[in-house]
Design a protein around this motif. Structure first.
Motif, mmCIF file in Angstrom:
data_model
loop_
_atom_site.group_PDB
_atom_site.id
_atom_site.type_symbol
_atom_site.label_atom_id
_atom_site.label_comp_id
_atom_site.label_asym_id
_atom_site.label_seq_id
_atom_site.Cartn_x
_atom_site.Cartn_y
_atom_site.Cartn_z
ATOM 1 N N UNK A 171 4.536 -3.145 15.140
ATOM 2 C CA UNK A 171 4.631 -3.612 14.021
ATOM 3 C C UNK A 171 3.831 -3.775 12.592
ATOM 4 N N UNK A 172 4.880 -3.400 11.490
ATOM 5 C CA UNK A 172 3.681 -2.977 10.078
ATOM 6 C C UNK A 172 3.543 -4.426 9.771
ATOM 7 N N UNK A 173 2.353 -3.447 8.435
ATOM 8 C CA UNK A 173 1.270 -4.624 8.190
ATOM 9 C C UNK A 173 2.183 -4.015 6.432
ATOM 10 N N UNK A 174 1.478 -5.042 5.970
ATOM 11 C CA UNK A 174 2.292 -4.018 4.438
ATOM 12 C C UNK A 174 1.767 -3.009 4.318
ATOM 13 N N UNK A 175 3.166 -2.529 2.360
ATOM 14 C CA UNK A 175 2.405 -1.130 2.300
ATOM 15 C C UNK A 175 1.859 -1.119 1.262
ATOM 16 N N UNK A 176 0.542 -0.507 1.036
ATOM 17 C CA UNK A 176 -0.177 -0.297 0.005
ATOM 18 C C UNK A 176 -0.699 0.992 -0.716
ATOM 19 N N UNK A 177 -0.836 0.581 -1.231
ATOM 20 C CA UNK A 177 -1.966 2.244 -2.121
ATOM 21 C C UNK A 177 -2.958 2.885 -1.886
ATOM 22 N N UNK A 178 -3.135 3.832 -1.639
ATOM 23 C CA UNK A 178 -4.210 4.780 -1.025
ATOM 24 C C UNK A 178 -4.622 5.260 -2.299
ATOM 25 N N UNK A 179 -6.465 5.458 -3.145
ATOM 26 C CA UNK A 179 -6.686 5.589 -4.556
ATOM 27 C C UNK A 179 -7.021 7.112 -4.321
ATOM 28 N N UNK A 180 -6.312 7.829 -5.165
ATOM 29 C CA UNK A 180 -6.047 9.345 -4.725
ATOM 30 C C UNK A 180 -6.238 9.880 -5.784
ATOM 31 N N UNK A 181 -5.594 8.975 -7.104
ATOM 32 C CA UNK A 181 -5.179 10.098 -8.630
ATOM 33 C C UNK A 181 -5.757 8.888 -8.902
ATOM 34 N N UNK A 182 -6.056 9.441 -10.776
ATOM 35 C CA UNK A 182 -6.427 8.320 -11.590
ATOM 36 C C UNK A 182 -4.802 7.389 -11.559
ATOM 37 N N UNK A 183 -4.475 8.203 -11.825
ATOM 38 C CA UNK A 183 -2.551 6.414 -11.836
ATOM 39 C C UNK A 183 -3.355 5.659 -10.537
ATOM 40 N N UNK A 184 -3.512 6.412 -9.169
ATOM 41 C CA UNK A 184 -3.809 5.755 -8.240
ATOM 42 C C UNK A 184 -4.612 4.679 -8.836
ATOM 43 N N UNK A 185 -5.704 4.887 -8.774
ATOM 44 C CA UNK A 185 -6.709 3.592 -9.567
ATOM 45 C C UNK A 185 -6.243 3.385 -10.568
ATOM 46 N N UNK A 186 -5.751 2.964 -11.240
ATOM 47 C CA UNK A 186 -5.181 2.049 -12.419
ATOM 48 C C UNK A 186 -5.010 1.168 -11.376
ATOM 49 N N UNK A 187 -3.635 1.154 -10.800
ATOM 50 C CA UNK A 187 -2.917 0.573 -10.723
ATOM 51 C C UNK A 187 -3.153 -0.581 -8.787
#
Length: 210
Positions: A171-187
């Motif tokens: 079963x799936x949990x929600x999709x999340x964004x990893x912090x890898x880049x500066x763009x990821x960090x801002x989001x």
């Protein structure tokens, strides 16, 4: 109850979040990593769990709250280190990393409810970049991770297929964004404006790329 594992590196300059440099300096990137780790540990500390374990590459620092066991990461590639972390556990276990400081109790709740394992053998948290941010196993079998190619766009698909090919109900949990880049960090900071991570990012002035 479920065991919660956090897989992490000690937030030292030059060893963590190297894809944030540039625009950030290694020291600034390490500060962001420390804030992300502190947010993650605070969330895990507040959740119901049989054990809370930090599987650490490095040494604990002042960012580590009470209530955690600390185990060293094993040797080898990431698949081997993840497998070794699961091998140290018995019973239902959920593992997450230090790259999703926006994670909250709500995202992890489905895998921690009393009924979580009645209709699922595994819980899978897909990441925006194609990897995964969380993996829960009713029976923590290291073989389910060994040989999975890590840090690639297809990592999540391969890992999930490994679970289903083994006959597990996933079963799936929600999709999340990893912090890898500066763009990821801002989001991510915008998604969690009250987090330590967002505050750390707000304090930084990016260094211009050469």
């Amino acid at each position: 109850m479920t065991t919660l594992l956090v897989m992490a590196k000690e937030p030292l300059p030059g060893r963590v979040k190297t894809r944030l440099t540039p625009p950030f300096s290694p020291l600034e990137a390490a500060g962001l990593a420390e804030a992300a780790l502190a947010d993650t540990l605070a969330t895990v500390r507040a959740l119901p769990a049989r054990r809370r374990v930090l599987v650490l590459d490095g040494s604990p620092g002042p960012w580590l709250p009470p209530g955690f066991e600390v185990l060293p990461q094993g040797a080898g590639g990431l698949d081997e280190r993840l497998a070794a972390a699961f091998a140290a556990c018995e019973g239902p276990t959920v593992l997450l990393g230090m790259d999703t400081p926006q994670v909250s109790a709500a995202e992890l709740a489905p895998a921690l409810e009393p009924s979580a394992w009645r209709a699922a053998d595994a819980w899978f948290g897909p990441a925006v970049d194609g990897g995964f941010w969380a993996l829960g196993l009713a029976v923590p079998d290291p073989a389910l991770l060994l040989g999975v190619p890590m840090s690639l766009p297809e990592t999540g698909a391969v890992q999930r297929a490994r679970l289903t090919d083994a006959g597990l109900t996933v079963r799936n949990l929600p999709v999340l964004r990893d912090v890898d880049t500066a763009h990821d960090a801002r989001v991510v900071a915008a998604e969690a404006p009250g987090s330590r991570f967002a505050a750390a990012l707000a304090r930084l002035t990016p260094v211009a790329a050469p």
